[in-house]
Write a protein that holds these residues in place. Structure first.
Motif, mmCIF file in Angstrom:
data_model
loop_
_atom_site.group_PDB
_atom_site.id
_atom_site.type_symbol
_atom_site.label_atom_id
_atom_site.label_comp_id
_atom_site.label_asym_id
_atom_site.label_seq_id
_atom_site.Cartn_x
_atom_site.Cartn_y
_atom_site.Cartn_z
ATOM 1 N N ALA A 1 0.676 -1.290 0.068
ATOM 2 C CA ALA A 1 -0.073 0.044 -0.014
ATOM 3 C C ALA A 1 0.876 1.218 0.127
ATOM 4 C CB ALA A 1 -0.865 -0.063 1.302
ATOM 5 N N ALA A 2 2.055 1.293 0.701
ATOM 6 C CA ALA A 2 2.777 2.472 0.655
ATOM 7 C C ALA A 2 3.432 2.789 -0.548
ATOM 8 C CB ALA A 2 3.946 2.355 1.958
ATOM 9 N N ALA A 3 3.829 1.440 -1.303
ATOM 10 C CA ALA A 3 4.431 1.564 -2.606
ATOM 11 C C ALA A 3 3.603 1.950 -3.652
ATOM 12 C CB ALA A 3 5.181 0.335 -2.826
ATOM 13 N N ARG A 4 2.496 1.570 -3.609
ATOM 14 C CA ARG A 4 1.365 1.532 -4.813
ATOM 15 C C ARG A 4 0.529 2.693 -4.565
ATOM 16 N NH1 ARG A 4 -1.064 -2.141 -7.556
ATOM 17 N NH2 ARG A 4 -2.172 -2.972 -5.761
ATOM 18 N N GLY A 5 -0.163 2.649 -3.222
ATOM 19 C CA GLY A 5 -1.321 3.274 -3.032
ATOM 20 C C GLY A 5 -1.160 4.834 -2.893
ATOM 21 N N ALA A 6 -2.371 5.261 -2.937
ATOM 22 C CA ALA A 6 -2.359 6.781 -2.541
ATOM 23 C C ALA A 6 -2.998 7.112 -1.161
ATOM 24 C CB ALA A 6 -3.353 7.524 -3.445
ATOM 25 N N ASP A 7 -2.769 8.234 -0.399
ATOM 26 C CA ASP A 7 -3.346 8.552 0.701
ATOM 27 C C ASP A 7 -4.848 8.510 0.670
ATOM 28 O OD1 ASP A 7 -0.774 8.932 1.722
ATOM 29 O OD2 ASP A 7 -0.767 11.170 1.285
ATOM 30 N N PRO A 8 -5.502 8.218 1.539
ATOM 31 C CA PRO A 8 -4.613 7.875 3.089
ATOM 32 C C PRO A 8 -4.389 6.489 3.099
ATOM 33 C CG PRO A 8 -7.178 8.052 3.412
ATOM 34 C CD PRO A 8 -6.715 8.477 1.828
ATOM 35 N N ARG A 9 -3.725 6.102 3.636
ATOM 36 C CA ARG A 9 -3.159 4.588 4.070
ATOM 37 C C ARG A 9 -3.395 4.439 5.575
ATOM 38 N NH1 ARG A 9 1.566 6.725 1.562
ATOM 39 N NH2 ARG A 9 1.517 6.376 -0.800
ATOM 40 N N VAL A 10 -4.169 3.318 5.813
ATOM 41 C CA VAL A 10 -4.705 3.099 7.135
ATOM 42 C C VAL A 10 -4.625 1.563 7.607
ATOM 43 C CG1 VAL A 10 -6.628 3.228 8.945
ATOM 44 C CG2 VAL A 10 -6.525 5.229 6.923
ATOM 45 N N VAL A 11 -4.040 1.278 8.596
ATOM 46 C CA VAL A 11 -4.084 -0.324 9.023
ATOM 47 C C VAL A 11 -5.162 -0.078 10.390
ATOM 48 C CG1 VAL A 11 -2.005 0.109 10.423
ATOM 49 C CG2 VAL A 11 -2.707 -2.144 9.600
ATOM 50 N N GLU A 12 -5.832 -1.035 10.310
ATOM 51 C CA GLU A 12 -6.842 -1.425 11.520
ATOM 52 C C GLU A 12 -6.965 -2.690 11.839
ATOM 53 O OE1 GLU A 12 -10.386 2.034 10.904
ATOM 54 O OE2 GLU A 12 -10.833 -0.101 11.544
ATOM 55 N N LEU A 13 -6.782 -2.828 13.311
ATOM 56 C CA LEU A 13 -6.950 -4.358 13.757
ATOM 57 C C LEU A 13 -7.941 -3.957 14.881
ATOM 58 C CD1 LEU A 13 -3.736 -4.546 13.026
ATOM 59 C CD2 LEU A 13 -3.860 -6.555 14.581
ATOM 60 N N ARG A 14 -9.060 -5.012 14.735
ATOM 61 C CA ARG A 14 -9.970 -5.406 15.314
ATOM 62 C C ARG A 14 -10.193 -6.991 15.927
ATOM 63 N NH1 ARG A 14 -13.656 -1.085 15.620
ATOM 64 N NH2 ARG A 14 -13.376 0.555 13.897
ATOM 65 N N SER A 15 -10.905 -7.276 16.927
ATOM 66 C CA SER A 15 -11.227 -8.662 17.086
ATOM 67 C C SER A 15 -12.544 -8.604 17.762
ATOM 68 C CB SER A 15 -10.450 -9.032 18.506
ATOM 69 O OG SER A 15 -10.825 -8.086 19.657
ATOM 70 N N GLY A 16 -13.430 -9.746 17.440
ATOM 71 C CA GLY A 16 -14.502 -9.897 17.498
ATOM 72 C C GLY A 16 -14.959 -11.175 16.664
ATOM 73 N N ASP A 17 -16.053 -12.121 17.282
ATOM 74 C CA ASP A 17 -16.662 -13.109 16.648
ATOM 75 C C ASP A 17 -15.469 -14.196 16.512
ATOM 76 O OD1 ASP A 17 -19.160 -11.986 16.442
ATOM 77 O OD2 ASP A 17 -18.674 -11.025 14.606
ATOM 78 N N GLY A 18 -14.572 -14.334 17.560
ATOM 79 C CA GLY A 18 -13.556 -15.491 17.599
ATOM 80 C C GLY A 18 -12.603 -15.234 16.547
ATOM 81 N N GLU A 19 -12.061 -14.004 15.961
ATOM 82 C CA GLU A 19 -10.978 -13.869 14.983
ATOM 83 C C GLU A 19 -10.418 -12.400 15.321
ATOM 84 O OE1 GLU A 19 -12.550 -14.277 11.141
ATOM 85 O OE2 GLU A 19 -13.961 -12.830 11.305
ATOM 86 N N LEU A 20 -9.498 -12.455 14.781
ATOM 87 C CA LEU A 20 -8.623 -10.964 14.501
ATOM 88 C C LEU A 20 -8.797 -10.506 13.116
ATOM 89 C CD1 LEU A 20 -7.111 -8.731 16.230
ATOM 90 C CD2 LEU A 20 -4.843 -10.165 15.589
ATOM 91 N N LEU A 21 -8.941 -9.446 13.137
ATOM 92 C CA LEU A 21 -9.070 -8.668 11.616
ATOM 93 C C LEU A 21 -7.993 -7.618 11.344
ATOM 94 C CD1 LEU A 21 -13.061 -8.894 11.285
ATOM 95 C CD2 LEU A 21 -11.460 -10.296 10.163
ATOM 96 N N CYS A 22 -7.422 -7.829 10.232
ATOM 97 C CA CYS A 22 -6.479 -6.562 10.026
ATOM 98 C C CYS A 22 -6.817 -6.215 8.645
ATOM 99 C CB CYS A 22 -5.031 -7.006 10.005
ATOM 100 S SG CYS A 22 -3.898 -5.794 9.626
ATOM 101 N N GLU A 23 -7.359 -4.835 8.526
ATOM 102 C CA GLU A 23 -7.556 -4.148 7.270
ATOM 103 C C GLU A 23 -6.644 -3.097 6.997
ATOM 104 O OE1 GLU A 23 -12.566 -3.953 7.028
ATOM 105 O OE2 GLU A 23 -11.281 -2.198 7.395
ATOM 106 N N VAL A 24 -5.966 -3.469 5.903
ATOM 107 C CA VAL A 24 -5.143 -2.257 5.328
ATOM 108 C C VAL A 24 -5.944 -1.513 4.191
ATOM 109 C CG1 VAL A 24 -2.975 -1.918 3.887
ATOM 110 C CG2 VAL A 24 -3.133 -3.540 5.974
ATOM 111 N N THR A 25 -5.905 -0.323 4.348
ATOM 112 C CA THR A 25 -6.968 0.570 3.264
ATOM 113 C C THR A 25 -6.026 1.516 2.574
ATOM 114 O OG1 THR A 25 -8.801 0.230 4.639
ATOM 115 C CG2 THR A 25 -8.987 1.727 2.928
ATOM 116 N N TYR A 26 -6.155 1.724 1.342
ATOM 117 C CA TYR A 26 -5.253 2.527 0.611
ATOM 118 C C TYR A 26 -5.974 3.156 -0.647
ATOM 119 C CZ TYR A 26 -4.010 -1.292 -2.150
ATOM 120 O OH TYR A 26 -3.810 -2.135 -2.921
ATOM 121 N N GLY A 27 -5.529 4.345 -1.124
ATOM 122 C CA GLY A 27 -6.143 4.914 -2.182
ATOM 123 C C GLY A 27 -5.448 4.160 -3.363
ATOM 124 N N GLY A 28 -6.275 3.899 -4.454
ATOM 125 C CA GLY A 28 -5.895 3.177 -5.620
ATOM 126 C C GLY A 28 -6.526 1.987 -5.949
ATOM 127 N N ALA A 29 -6.540 1.491 -7.214
ATOM 128 C CA ALA A 29 -7.111 0.353 -7.851
ATOM 129 C C ALA A 29 -7.070 -0.916 -7.193
ATOM 130 C CB ALA A 29 -6.974 0.473 -9.269
#
Length: 155
Positions: A51-79
């Motif tokens: 994401a840092a190399a190819r994507g545009a701002d904003p670049r965001v990483v989020e971690l959440r836990s729930g429903d018995g799992e850990l989720l990590c989302e990496v969001t970035y501008g770009g196709a």
């Protein structure tokens, strides 16, 4: 994502070492087993690096836990990468790492109105698994004492 927020950070390329450290800490606090934590954290960092190399701002990483799992989302501008094998070595490595964890760990890549979101998930242990990391043990009540140093007699 549903569940308890463990981490949310906007980042750029120079902040990738901090992303790595915070993902590792959040995974540890979520009680992700050590056997899974390394692969999950490395996969998250691979997508953040992409994401840092190819994507545009904003670049965001989020971690959440729930429903018995850990989720990590990496969001970035770009196709969204084309279907099939993701572009670059990082996403390919991330796929291999998550596949090595086994089911029900997974990766989901989807387009959003603002760019791309990659979601990694890994199962969390049940309530009777290893206890969560806690504080270090208290020092013993009778610590070992070293006698004070004495100077040799003068000549």
């Amino acid at each position: 994502m549903s569940g308890g927020l463990r981490l949310r950070m906007e980042f750029r390329g120079p902040e990738l070492p901090l992303v790595r450290a915070l993902v590792e800490e959040a995974s540890l606090r979520a009680r992700l087993p050590a056997s899974v934590r390394g692969a999950f954290g490395q996969a998250a960092v691979e997508f953040a690096t992409d994401a840092a190399a190819r994507g545009a701002d904003p670049r965001v990483v989020e971690l959440r836990s729930g429903d018995g799992e850990l989720l990590c989302e990496v969001t970035y501008g770009g196709a969204v990468p084309p279907p099939g094998r993701p572009e670059g070595h990082g996403p390919g490595l991330a796929e291999s790492l998550i596949a090595g964890i086994g089911a029900p760990a997974r990766i989901d890549v989807r387009g959003t109105p603002h760019g791309t979101t990659v979601t990694l998930s890994a199962p969390l242990p049940g309530p009777l698994s290893d206890p969560p990391p806690g504080p270090l043990p208290a020092p013993s009540p009778d610590p070992m004492r070293t006698p004070p140093a004495t100077a040799p007699p003068a000549r």
